[in-house]
Design an enzyme around this catalytic site. Structure first.
Site, PDB file in Angstrom:
ATOM      1  N   CYS A  26     -29.235   0.108   9.183  1.00 44.00           N
ATOM      2  CA  CYS A  26     -28.564  -0.025  10.467  1.00 44.00           C
ATOM      3  C   CYS A  26     -27.342  -0.912  10.250  1.00 44.00           C
ATOM      4  O   CYS A  26     -26.761  -0.927   9.177  1.00 44.00           O
ATOM      5  CB  CYS A  26     -29.505  -0.577  11.531  1.00 44.00           C
ATOM      6  SG  CYS A  26     -30.282  -2.149  11.103  1.00 44.00           S
ATOM      7  N   HIS A 539     -21.857 -22.396 -16.325  1.00 43.86           N
ATOM      8  CA  HIS A 539     -20.686 -21.613 -15.924  1.00 43.86           C
ATOM      9  C   HIS A 539     -20.990 -20.953 -14.578  1.00 43.86           C
ATOM     10  O   HIS A 539     -21.725 -19.962 -14.514  1.00 43.86           O
ATOM     11  CB  HIS A 539     -20.379 -20.549 -16.993  1.00 43.86           C
ATOM     12  CG  HIS A 539     -19.069 -19.843 -16.814  1.00 43.86           C
ATOM     13  ND1 HIS A 539     -18.841 -18.931 -15.818  1.00 43.86           N
ATOM     14  CD2 HIS A 539     -17.902 -19.942 -17.517  1.00 43.86           C
ATOM     15  CE1 HIS A 539     -17.614 -18.470 -15.905  1.00 43.86           C
ATOM     16  NE2 HIS A 539     -17.011 -19.066 -16.934  1.00 43.86           N
TER      17      HIS A 539
END
Length: 617
Positions: A26, A539
């Site tokens: 939806c 990182h």
């Protein structure tokens, strides 16, 4: 491919593609129907930062994604190999409550085109506003063309419902679509108009009198007709030889169901439609303010459990029978009350993560998408959600008392008031709806700002005492194997062994005692050296160096001594996602060649400060 990793994670935690019966979406949710709900891992999905919330309601396993749900839906279907033909509709021995079955059927039929339906309603509302302001004349070709675009879906509703209902009931959707086309065929509309003329003679089908009704824009007749058609289709396919069924089954369905619809199903369904609409109107007129307060206060509760789909057919039926609907204007204050509560959080909070999330949820909420606001902020904080419901109830009462109506279907958002303009132009009902909405928004914002956030001291983060061979998790989130990271340099282990985390919070803490060995100028990555000699690289995200440091804030500098649990970096998760970058964060032991073994001790999800890796000397 942008959502490949997220799609794979969702697929694995709903029990795999073999566990999926059907999948639709939806405005914000993936709606799975599963063979065995026990195989799904809701908690693991909730830990994924790409998932807002998981809701199990109405016989569906609902994964709340947000505005980009369609892209994720496509990615999940691709990863699972799901096609329109491969989706089924029933599970043997499945037991679902009556309410669950109703919600499942309604959402399966209406969800596929709810966005288009809202868009056409918005266009129709803007056209009404243009006429009131004198920008367009209904006699102009410009108006007529745009009106045709806005009205085509609603006028030919039986065609679209015929297709989606046919799919939902497990039949050939094109057969039920043709039935819908017969209901709106010009010849049948002409017969209806002729039957309305004074002194019109009766019409017969094989000697049986026919009551012609205008079925354009109707809802219930085609849904019932599609169910009957699919039932006959299954029986015909079981009886006919395979060489004949491709041609004769559709012919049998059309020859039986189309006349049956005009003779019985249509008139009965139309009577039922009028009974529902008129019955609702009687209840509404007894105490409109009370109905407004109840719907305005409980709407978001219904959204949480997916129960709001049960009201969608009634809204559309009201449009068809009465020419307007009173529910949608009442829902508008309920929606914008939660948006007001989010604004209150944004103005009051000092938490960077909350403020960023509130800003994102606020913008989405203005366009009618409240799931990020509810699941990300107001519901976890409780009081803002309650304040939003209370304000929605008051706003709904004012709107209903003003007799505000919607004249086209749409998602309640900042543009929706245009759809409340009656054919005669702006009147007191429109102003009443606007006042009710404004009261709900301002009240929820004020209550949340002054009393919505807990006034308590934040407890320090719990950090496990680490040994010299241990690396604690520098962030909270989902654990991902390094070879699953969407970057070949990290995934190959070229930079060292380790693991990755998809963070659910924008915070990086020290995973051990040591010092900051290096920090990148763009602040997206940091190198650490533990007291025992472990070299660690964190990182944040993939390719986030291209963001030039915008989402990142460093709280340490190169050479600083650190203790486990110290705050190193904070970052804006949403900014990284909105820029199109992956949040997967590699955590690499750069000198892993110095250690004969490395063990990942965390489970699929980990909290910051808890054990993550252990190295072996």
């Amino acid at each position: 491919m942008e959502y490949k990793v997220l799609a794979q994670d969702i697929l694995s935690h709903v029990g795999g593609k073999e566990n999926i019966v059907s999948l639709v979406h939806c405005a914000t949710r993936l709606r799975f129907k599963l063979k065995e709900s026990a195989k799904a891992d809701a908690d693991a999905l909730k830990a994924n930062p790409g998932v807002i919330m998981v809701v199990e309601s109405g016989g569906q396993f609902q994964v709340v994604i947000g505005n980009h749900v369609h892209d994720v839906w496509q990615a999940v279907r691709y990863e699972a190999g799901i096609t329109d033909d491969s989706e089924s509709v029933a599970v043997k021995g499945e037991k679902t409550s009556l309410l669950g079955q109703v919600i499942d059927v309604v959402s399966g039929i209406f969800a596929p085109f709810i966005g288009v339906m809202a868009a056409t309603g918005l266009l129709k509302g803007l056209l009404a506003l243009a006429v009131v302001c004198g920008w367009l004349n209904p006699e102009q070709a410009t108006y007529k063309i745009w009106f045709a675009a806005s009205d085509a879906l609603f006028f030919f509703f039986p065609l679209f419902l015929g297709y989606t209902a046919g799919k939902k009931f497990g039949g050939n959707p094109f057969i039920s679509m043709v039935i819908g086309g017969a209901l709106t065929h010009p010849l049948m509309i002409e017969a209806f108009e002729a039957a309305q003329a004074p002194g019109a003679s009766a019409e017969y089908f094989l000697g049986i009198p026919v009551t012609f009704i205008n079925y354009s824009s109707s809802v219930i007749p085609i849904i019932l007709a599609a169910w009957v058609s699919c039932w006959i289709e299954r029986r015909s396919n079981a009886l006919l030889p395979s060489a004949m069924k491709n041609f004769f089954t559709p012919a049998i369905c059309l020859a039986i169901v189309v006349p049956l619809t005009f003779l019985v199903i249509g008139p009965v369904a139309t009577w039922l439609s009028h009974m529902l609409a008129n019955g609702y109107q009687v209840v509404y007129e007894v105490a409109p303010w009370l109905a407004g307060a109840a719907l305005g206060g409980l709407w978001q509760v219904c959204v949480i459990f997916g129960l709001h789909w049960g009201l969608v057919p009634l809204m559309i039926n009201n449009m068809t029978v009465l020419g307007h609907d009173s529910m949608l204007p009442i829902i508008l204050p309920a929606v914008l009350a939660q948006v007001g509560a989010v604004l209150g959080i944004f103005l009051a909070t000092r938490d960077v993560r909350q403020k960023v999330l509130a800003g994102s949820a606020f913008s989405a909420g203005l366009f009618g998408i409240t799931e990020p606001a509810i699941y990300g902020l107001t519901l976890p904080l409780r009081r803002p959600f309650i304040f939003g419901c209370v304000a929605g109830a008051l706003g709904g009462a004012i709107t209903a008392f003003s007799n505000s109506y919607a004249f086209s279907f749409g998602l309640p958002n900042i543009f929706f008031p245009a759809q409340m303009i009656p054919p005669g132009g702006i009147d007191a009902s429109v102003w009443g709806g606007l006042i009710g909405t404004a009261v709900a928004f301002i009240l929820a914002c004020a209550l949340t700002f002054f009393a919505g956030l807990p006034r308590k001291t934040i407890e320090p983060m719990a950090v496990v005492k680490a040994g010299e061979n241990d690396v604690l998790s520098p962030m909270t989130g989902s654990v991902l194997a390094l070879d699953q990271v969407p970057d070949s340099t990290f995934a190959s282990g070229l930079l060292g062994k380790g693991v990755a985390i998809i963070p659910s919070e924008g915070k990086v803490i020290a995973p051990f005692s040591g010092e900051v060995a290096s920090i990148f100028q763009t602040k997206h990555a940091i190198g650490l050296l533990s007291d025992s000699g472990i070299e660690l690289l964190i990182h944040v995200g993939i390719d986030t160096v291209k963001l030039d440091g915008a989402p990142f804030t460093a709280h340490v500098k190169e050479g600083d001594k650190i203790q486990a649990g110290d705050l190193l970096l904070t970052f804006d998760r949403q900014m990284i996602l909105d820029a199109g970058y992956d949040l997967a964060t590699p955590i690499i032991i750069s000198n892993s060649d110095d250690y004969p073994g490395l063990e990942i001790v965390a489970a699929s999800a980990v909290s910051a400060g808890q054990p993550l890796l252990t190295v072996q000397h």
